[in-house]
Scaffold this active site. Structure first.
Site, short mmCIF file in Angstrom:
data_model
loop_
_atom_site.label_atom_id
_atom_site.label_comp_id
_atom_site.label_asym_id
_atom_site.label_seq_id
_atom_site.Cartn_x
_atom_site.Cartn_y
_atom_site.Cartn_z
N PHE A 57 53.97 -25.05 27.09
CA PHE A 57 54.92 -25.62 26.13
C PHE A 57 56.32 -25.23 26.59
CE2 PHE A 57 56.15 -21.65 24.07
CZ PHE A 57 55.06 -20.82 24.34
N ASP B 97 60.52 -13.94 18.99
CA ASP B 97 61.54 -14.88 19.41
C ASP B 97 61.73 -14.72 20.91
OD1 ASP B 97 63.21 -16.80 17.87
OD2 ASP B 97 64.69 -15.98 19.27
P1 IMP Z 1 61.65 -19.62 20.15
O1 IMP Z 1 62.95 -19.68 19.43
O2 IMP Z 1 61.15 -18.25 20.40
O3 IMP Z 1 60.58 -20.48 19.53
O4 IMP Z 1 61.83 -20.23 21.61
C1 IMP Z 1 63.05 -20.73 22.11
C2 IMP Z 1 62.77 -21.81 23.13
O5 IMP Z 1 62.15 -21.23 24.28
C3 IMP Z 1 61.83 -22.92 22.61
O6 IMP Z 1 62.28 -24.16 23.13
C4 IMP Z 1 60.50 -22.54 23.22
O7 IMP Z 1 59.70 -23.69 23.45
C5 IMP Z 1 60.90 -21.87 24.52
N1 IMP Z 1 59.92 -20.85 24.87
C6 IMP Z 1 59.65 -19.70 24.19
N2 IMP Z 1 58.65 -19.05 24.80
C7 IMP Z 1 58.28 -19.80 25.85
C8 IMP Z 1 57.26 -19.66 26.83
O8 IMP Z 1 56.47 -18.72 26.86
N3 IMP Z 1 57.20 -20.65 27.74
C9 IMP Z 1 58.03 -21.72 27.75
N4 IMP Z 1 58.98 -21.91 26.85
C10 IMP Z 1 59.10 -20.95 25.90
#
Ligand code: IMP
Length: 221
Positions: A160, A76
């Site tokens: 992304f 996360d």
């Molecule tokens: P998650 O809950 O870990 O999937 O990520 C939370 C938010 O942060 C989501 O909108 C992801 O797209 C963004 N996010 C997580 N890791 C990255 C990254 O490495 N680069 C850009 N955005 C990220």
């Protein structure tokens, strides 16, 4: 038999980054995602609590071809912006899907100066990732951080999430992050994660660092 690391994620960008890092170990790496609706996205005060909750849920939905010795990985991440007291942090997913990258840039629009170094300080932010692994009935966690700043405008391309608006600080010879205004041998030269190729992002990535931190704790790593 070579164990499989089953990575619970619906995000192919995250999976590609994790697979690329884990390819240096003797593991198979597979992505899995239980049926829609069987998992919920917990809202908690820390990434660690979110990761632990996702892991507990994943254990209830093991893939059909899960074998003894296999492992479950969850991860996360969040973007923490200093001028916003760490917001969006654990709310990153929600913020990205609502106001998006343009909304973040608008929120910081008053924080720019002619001097790129002080702009980078004013707009400082970091990504943090927490990776959690279920291995032989035990939970092991790793953390990784990537400091940098928010760009004045989005630079699309690869990547992304917040990649198009995040510029990491340069790294020194030991791959340690430098502060703004210090130039190191590892640099995106002012480009965002969105504008560089994925193997370059890997050098800076909070996700790679969290996985490094986690797999260094495994006796076989
Ligand atoms: P998650 O809950 O870990 O999937 O990520 C939370 C938010 O942060 C989501 O909108 C992801 O797209 C963004 N996010 C997580 N890791 C990255 C990254 O490495 N680069 C850009 N955005 C990220």
């Amino acid at each position: 038999m070579t164990p499989t690391v089953w990575f619970l994620t619906g995000n192919s960008g995250k999976f590609a980054e994790a697979r690329s890092y884990l390819s240096e170990f003797d593991y198979h790496v597979k992505q899995f995602m239980p049926q829609t609706g069987s998992l919920y996205e917990p809202q908690a005060e820390s990434l660690e609590v979110v990761a632990e909750s996702k892991l507990s849920q994943a254990i209830q939905h093991l893939p059909d071809d899960f074998s003894d010795g296999d492992m479950i990985l969850v991860e996360d991440a969040g973007l923490f912006i200093s001028a916003l007291d760490g917001f969006p942090g654990v709310y990153s997913s929600y913020v990205h899907s609502t106001i998006g990258n343009l909304g973040i840039i608008r929120l910081l629009s008053h924080l720019t100066t002619e001097d790129p170094v002080s702009s980078a300080s004013l707009r400082s932010a970091h990504f943090k990732a927490v990776a959690a692994l279920w291995c032989n009935g035990e939970i092991i966690m790793g953390q990784g951080v990537c400091p940098g700043h928010i760009a004045v405008e989005a630079m699309d391309g690869n990547g992304f999430g917040f990649d198009p608006i995040f510029i990491p600080y340069d790294l020194d010879d030991d791959f340690e992050p430098l502060s703004p205004g210090n130039y190191g041998p590892h640099s995106t030269h002012g480009e965002t994660f969105g504008a560089i190729d994925s193997s370059t992002k890997q050098i800076f990535s909070h996700r790679t660092r969290a996985l490094q931190n986690l797999f260094n704790q495994l006796p076989s790593a």
